[in-house]
Design a protein around this motif. Structure first.
Motif, PDB file in Angstrom:
ATOM      1  N   THR A  94      76.912  78.928  39.954  1.00  0.00           N
ATOM      2  CA  THR A  94      77.231  78.051  41.077  1.00  0.00           C
ATOM      3  C   THR A  94      78.305  78.707  41.935  1.00  0.00           C
ATOM      4  O   THR A  94      79.029  79.591  41.473  1.00  0.00           O
ATOM      5  CB  THR A  94      77.749  76.692  40.575  1.00  0.00           C
ATOM      6  OG1 THR A  94      78.873  76.931  39.710  1.00  0.00           O
ATOM      7  CG2 THR A  94      76.681  75.946  39.824  1.00  0.00           C
ATOM      8  N   ARG A  99      79.758  77.237  36.393  1.00  0.00           N
ATOM      9  CA  ARG A  99      78.504  76.939  35.710  1.00  0.00           C
ATOM     10  C   ARG A  99      77.542  78.114  35.842  1.00  0.00           C
ATOM     11  O   ARG A  99      77.436  78.732  36.886  1.00  0.00           O
ATOM     12  CB  ARG A  99      77.869  75.670  36.283  1.00  0.00           C
ATOM     13  CG  ARG A  99      78.617  74.413  35.879  1.00  0.00           C
ATOM     14  CD  ARG A  99      78.062  73.184  36.555  1.00  0.00           C
ATOM     15  NE  ARG A  99      78.592  71.957  35.960  1.00  0.00           N
ATOM     16  CZ  ARG A  99      78.342  70.749  36.415  1.00  0.00           C
ATOM     17  NH1 ARG A  99      77.569  70.582  37.486  1.00  0.00           N
ATOM     18  NH2 ARG A  99      78.846  69.681  35.816  1.00  0.00           N
ATOM     19  N   SER A 137      71.991  75.449  45.185  1.00  0.00           N
ATOM     20  CA  SER A 137      72.345  75.062  46.548  1.00  0.00           C
ATOM     21  C   SER A 137      73.809  75.376  46.837  1.00  0.00           C
ATOM     22  O   SER A 137      74.637  75.407  45.917  1.00  0.00           O
ATOM     23  CB  SER A 137      72.084  73.567  46.770  1.00  0.00           C
ATOM     24  OG  SER A 137      72.927  72.785  45.951  1.00  0.00           O
ATOM     25  N   ASP A 139      76.169  73.602  47.944  1.00  0.00           N
ATOM     26  CA  ASP A 139      77.105  72.570  47.502  1.00  0.00           C
ATOM     27  C   ASP A 139      77.031  72.323  45.992  1.00  0.00           C
ATOM     28  O   ASP A 139      77.676  71.411  45.463  1.00  0.00           O
ATOM     29  CB  ASP A 139      76.867  71.264  48.254  1.00  0.00           C
ATOM     30  CG  ASP A 139      75.495  70.640  47.961  1.00  0.00           C
ATOM     31  OD1 ASP A 139      74.731  71.220  47.154  1.00  0.00           O
ATOM     32  OD2 ASP A 139      75.195  69.585  48.532  1.00  0.00           O
ATOM     33  N   ALA A 140      76.244  73.147  45.302  1.00  0.00           N
ATOM     34  CA  ALA A 140      76.130  73.105  43.840  1.00  0.00           C
ATOM     35  C   ALA A 140      75.592  71.785  43.306  1.00  0.00           C
ATOM     36  O   ALA A 140      75.823  71.441  42.147  1.00  0.00           O
ATOM     37  CB  ALA A 140      77.481  73.418  43.190  1.00  0.00           C
ATOM     38  N   SER A 141      74.843  71.044  44.128  1.00  0.00           N
ATOM     39  CA  SER A 141      74.300  69.769  43.675  1.00  0.00           C
ATOM     40  C   SER A 141      72.843  69.875  43.241  1.00  0.00           C
ATOM     41  O   SER A 141      72.359  69.028  42.473  1.00  0.00           O
ATOM     42  CB  SER A 141      74.421  68.716  44.785  1.00  0.00           C
ATOM     43  OG  SER A 141      73.562  69.037  45.873  1.00  0.00           O
ATOM     44  N   GLN A 142      72.143  70.895  43.724  1.00  0.00           N
ATOM     45  CA  GLN A 142      70.723  71.025  43.432  1.00  0.00           C
ATOM     46  C   GLN A 142      70.380  72.437  42.965  1.00  0.00           C
ATOM     47  O   GLN A 142      71.065  73.410  43.280  1.00  0.00           O
ATOM     48  CB  GLN A 142      69.888  70.677  44.668  1.00  0.00           C
ATOM     49  CG  GLN A 142      70.021  69.218  45.089  1.00  0.00           C
ATOM     50  CD  GLN A 142      69.153  68.879  46.282  1.00  0.00           C
ATOM     51  OE1 GLN A 142      68.605  69.754  46.945  1.00  0.00           O
ATOM     52  NE2 GLN A 142      69.023  67.590  46.564  1.00  0.00           N
ATOM     53  N   LYS A 154      62.498  71.379  42.591  1.00  0.00           N
ATOM     54  CA  LYS A 154      63.870  71.064  42.974  1.00  0.00           C
ATOM     55  C   LYS A 154      64.438  70.078  41.963  1.00  0.00           C
ATOM     56  O   LYS A 154      63.767  69.124  41.574  1.00  0.00           O
ATOM     57  CB  LYS A 154      63.898  70.467  44.388  1.00  0.00           C
ATOM     58  CG  LYS A 154      65.296  70.135  44.883  1.00  0.00           C
ATOM     59  CD  LYS A 154      65.269  69.638  46.335  1.00  0.00           C
ATOM     60  CE  LYS A 154      64.612  68.282  46.455  1.00  0.00           C
ATOM     61  NZ  LYS A 154      64.768  67.704  47.809  1.00  0.00           N
ATOM     62  N   ASP A 156      68.034  67.850  40.346  1.00  0.00           N
ATOM     63  CA  ASP A 156      69.402  67.351  40.441  1.00  0.00           C
ATOM     64  C   ASP A 156      70.194  67.987  39.294  1.00  0.00           C
ATOM     65  O   ASP A 156      69.845  67.811  38.122  1.00  0.00           O
ATOM     66  CB  ASP A 156      69.427  65.830  40.323  1.00  0.00           C
ATOM     67  CG  ASP A 156      70.823  65.251  40.488  1.00  0.00           C
ATOM     68  OD1 ASP A 156      71.673  65.493  39.597  1.00  0.00           O
ATOM     69  OD2 ASP A 156      71.079  64.566  41.488  1.00  0.00           O
ATOM     70  N   ILE A 157      71.230  68.735  39.628  1.00  0.00           N
ATOM     71  CA  ILE A 157      71.963  69.484  38.611  1.00  0.00           C
ATOM     72  C   ILE A 157      72.644  68.562  37.604  1.00  0.00           C
ATOM     73  O   ILE A 157      72.665  68.840  36.397  1.00  0.00           O
ATOM     74  CB  ILE A 157      72.978  70.429  39.280  1.00  0.00           C
ATOM     75  CG1 ILE A 157      72.231  71.635  39.869  1.00  0.00           C
ATOM     76  CG2 ILE A 157      74.042  70.896  38.292  1.00  0.00           C
ATOM     77  CD1 ILE A 157      73.123  72.648  40.547  1.00  0.00           C
ATOM     78  N   GLU A 158      73.211  67.455  38.062  1.00  0.00           N
ATOM     79  CA  GLU A 158      73.964  66.588  37.163  1.00  0.00           C
ATOM     80  C   GLU A 158      73.070  65.833  36.187  1.00  0.00           C
ATOM     81  O   GLU A 158      73.387  65.702  35.014  1.00  0.00           O
ATOM     82  CB  GLU A 158      74.803  65.595  37.974  1.00  0.00           C
ATOM     83  CG  GLU A 158      75.920  66.249  38.771  1.00  0.00           C
ATOM     84  CD  GLU A 158      76.924  66.987  37.900  1.00  0.00           C
ATOM     85  OE1 GLU A 158      77.129  66.562  36.745  1.00  0.00           O
ATOM     86  OE2 GLU A 158      77.499  67.978  38.373  1.00  0.00           O
ATOM     87  N   THR A 159      71.940  65.336  36.671  1.00  0.00           N
ATOM     88  CA  THR A 159      71.079  64.504  35.828  1.00  0.00           C
ATOM     89  C   THR A 159      69.952  65.278  35.161  1.00  0.00           C
ATOM     90  O   THR A 159      69.364  64.802  34.189  1.00  0.00           O
ATOM     91  CB  THR A 159      70.465  63.364  36.654  1.00  0.00           C
ATOM     92  OG1 THR A 159      69.567  63.912  37.630  1.00  0.00           O
ATOM     93  CG2 THR A 159      71.550  62.569  37.367  1.00  0.00           C
TER      94      THR A 159
END
Length: 299
Positions: A94, A99, A137, A139-142, A154, A156-159
């Motif tokens: 990231t 990460r 991505s 913004d490190a979200s995807q 695609k 979602d990194i968190e979930t």
């Protein structure tokens, strides 16, 4: 990704004036270099992928199914992550460099935390074949992944949830790069094309004219204005790298020819105050070449 097997046994000897390109983008003029540096093996088998992590750290993946975080300076392996069932094919990190992501022939992608436990923080499962493309991505979200199953996904990194899946016939993905500051993802394929995906709807926004050979790798300039792709080849046929304009014209700008076999990777090099924009390519012909981006001349 220029270092194919280098982390297994790193040995370099340079006898001319050169510049040292650091992972943080800075450039240090080093002058004549005569010393030989050699580090012990980091992996038990061939290294398949390597990526910058921090100014003095890199992350690598290998056929031994492991992911390692190493110091550029000492060669020491600072962290090792084991969890894949088959060889690791790609690694990336990231933008905040805390990460690490690894793709594998076991059809999964795993996320590891640099300062966390040795267990994967997240696992992304959904491809039917080996995962061969990996991009995070800005913004490190995807996370965007690609595979030989013709699919781009695609996440979602968190979930760990899959947010979208797009399949194109014969689109055997070879590499993915996220365009800095944009919602676009660059992708190369064994169908000889380079595609630009709009990650918002996971749709192809543009396809560059097909090349004559398989496209093996891609990279995007830091300013997001240009991209590179590299070609397979043999016996002097093919093996070129190609510079493309990502702005409105989206034209082919230049080709860099000189490798005699498949060009396995291509990167934009960080630019120093006194240095011309440069790119580097590596090939199965056992050479790494540095090129002047704007003239095509070799350094």
């Amino acid at each position: 990704v220029l270092i194919g097997r280098a982390m297994g046994k790193l040995q370099s000897k340079i006898g001319f004036h050169t510049a040292k390109y650091r992972a943080d983008g800075s450039v240090e003029e080093t002058g004549p270099v005569q010393a030989v540096r050699q580090h012990g093996p980091t992996h038990a088998d061939a290294v398949t992928s390597v990526a910058a992590l921090k100014p003095d750290l890199c992350v690598s993946g290998g056929r031994d199914k492991s992911v390692a975080v190493c110091s550029w300076r000492s060669g020491a392996a600072l962290r090792r992550f084991v969890g894949h069932e088959r060889e690791v094919t790609k690694v990336t990190s990231t933008p905040d460099s805390n990460r690490v992501f690894s793709a594998s022939r076991d059809r999964t992608v795993m996320m590891w935390e640099l300062h966390g436990t040795s267990e994967p923080r997240q696992q992304f499962s959904g491809h039917d074949l080996v995962v061969t493309g990996l991009a995070v991505s800005p913004d490190a979200s995807q996370l965007c992944t690609g595979s030989r199953d013709n699919a781009v996904c695609k996440w979602d990194i968190e979930t760990g949830q899959c947010l979208g899946r797009a399949v194109i016939s014969r689109n055997l993905v070879t590499h993915l790069c996220w365009v800095p500051g944009e919602p676009y993802v660059l992708q190369t394929s064994e169908d000889k094309t380079i595609r630009i995906w709009d990650s918002r709807e996971l749709q192809v926004a543009h396809t560059f004219p097909a090349k004559r050979h398989i496209q093996t790798c891609c990279d995007v300039s830091r300013d997001g204005q240009y991209c590179l792709s590299s070609s397979s080849g043999s016996a002097g046929e093919g093996g070129e790298a190609t510079l493309w304009d990502l702005r409105q014209t989206r034209n082919r700008v230049r080709e860099y020819k000189g490798h005699f076999q498949t060009t396995t990777s291509c990167v934009f090099l960080p630019r120093g105050p006194a240095l011309a924009p440069s790119i580097a390519t590596s090939s199965c012909d056992s050479t790494v070449k540095v090129w002047d981006r704007d003239t095509g001349g070799r350094g």
